[in-house]
Write a protein that holds these residues in place. Structure first.
Motif, PDB file in Angstrom:
ATOM      1  N   THR A 175       7.683  74.571   2.183  1.00 18.24           N
ATOM      2  CA  THR A 175       6.286  74.587   2.935  1.00 18.24           C
ATOM      3  C   THR A 175       4.753  74.223   1.638  1.00 18.24           C
ATOM      4  O   THR A 175       4.045  74.313   2.626  1.00 18.24           O
ATOM      5  N   ARG A 176       5.101  73.950   0.023  1.00 12.92           N
ATOM      6  CA  ARG A 176       4.150  73.619  -0.716  1.00 12.92           C
ATOM      7  C   ARG A 176       3.870  71.927  -0.300  1.00 12.92           C
ATOM      8  O   ARG A 176       2.972  71.429  -0.355  1.00 12.92           O
ATOM      9  N   GLU A 178       4.541  70.793   2.222  1.00 14.32           N
ATOM     10  CA  GLU A 178       3.471  70.022   3.777  1.00 14.32           C
ATOM     11  C   GLU A 178       2.186  70.521   3.952  1.00 14.32           C
ATOM     12  O   GLU A 178       1.335  69.407   3.601  1.00 14.32           O
ATOM     13  N   GLU A 179       1.902  71.571   2.872  1.00 14.46           N
ATOM     14  CA  GLU A 179       0.291  71.621   2.696  1.00 14.46           C
ATOM     15  C   GLU A 179      -0.276  71.110   1.345  1.00 14.46           C
ATOM     16  O   GLU A 179      -1.696  70.449   2.345  1.00 14.46           O
ATOM     17  N   THR A 182      -0.465  66.712   3.149  1.00 16.88           N
ATOM     18  CA  THR A 182      -1.806  67.199   3.907  1.00 16.88           C
ATOM     19  C   THR A 182      -2.855  67.197   3.529  1.00 16.88           C
ATOM     20  O   THR A 182      -3.831  66.170   3.623  1.00 16.88           O
TER      21      THR A 182
END
Length: 220
Positions: A175-176, A178-179, A182
């Motif tokens: 999750t982190r 991808e964040e 980006t």
């Protein structure tokens, strides 16, 4: 990818990286401002050493030939501190004896002005990555994703002309990851920086959205 007529971006001209006389990487490319070139290969393929060569930190057991040109300026023989290239590593490498805010202020060029001006820029950088109020924190108390965001902003506050990414997302959970990636690519494009990413992760290459240079089996 052979260079541009206007002299902008990052250009590698006939670069060959060798270890023990054996070629590891051979590459010629042009990375336009605001674009990302991804180099993919397995561990030990020389990807990180290519970034070291561009940034001026190549270990003495490696040799390299070819030229590195950034916005029309030949960097090949310049010392690292004169190249104005930002390099992000797999680990954030924040200064443990400094607060988060001090880490950021350290990177702001002297030309930015007074200490209060540098503090203001650092505080704005924290806000830009959703970490307002974290300035007095010890970096060791931050999560991996938070540390990576701080490391990114520290790199960008130094006002580099190009950004080199050495698998900076590899230590983050999905999750982190991808964040943060980006965020990295968005900010790099906003600042119109040419970006060179090395990774072995296909998702990183997909997120980067630019061309991909895959090292041949005999290069790994």
């Amino acid at each position: 990818m052979n260079g541009s007529q206007n002299g902008t971006g990052l250009v590698l001209k006939d670069v060959v990286l060798r270890l023990g006389g054996i070629p590891l990487i051979e590459i010629s490319c042009h990375i336009e401002p605001g674009s990302v070139l991804t180099i993919m290969g397995e561990s030990g393929s020389g990807k990180s050493s290519l970034l070291d060569f561009i940034a001026g930190f190549l270990r003495p057991d490696f040799t390299a030939s070819g030229r590195v040109v950034l916005n029309g300026r030949d960097l090949t023989r310049l010392p690292a501190q004169d190249r104005n290239v930002g390099l992000m590593f797999q680990t954030p490498l924040l200064f443990p004896h400094m607060s988060v805010l001090q880490n950021l202020m350290f990177a702001v060029p002297a030309k930015a002005g007074s200490r209060s001006r540098r503090r203001s820029l650092a505080e704005q950088a924290l806000a830009d990555v959703g970490l307002s109020g974290y300035g007095e924190r010890d970096p060791a108390t931050l999560s991996g994703g938070q540390q990576t965001r701080i490391a990114l902003m520290r790199t960008l506050l130094a006002e580099p002309e190009a950004l080199l990414l050495d698998e900076p997302f590899s230590s983050l959970d999905r999750t982190r990851r991808e964040e943060v990636r980006t965020l990295v690519f968005r900010l790099a494009r906003e600042k119109d920086l040419p970006v060179l990413l090395v990774t072995h992760d296909e998702d990183d290459a997909l997120a980067a959205g630019g061309p991909v240079h895959r090292l041949a089996p005999d290069e790994t």
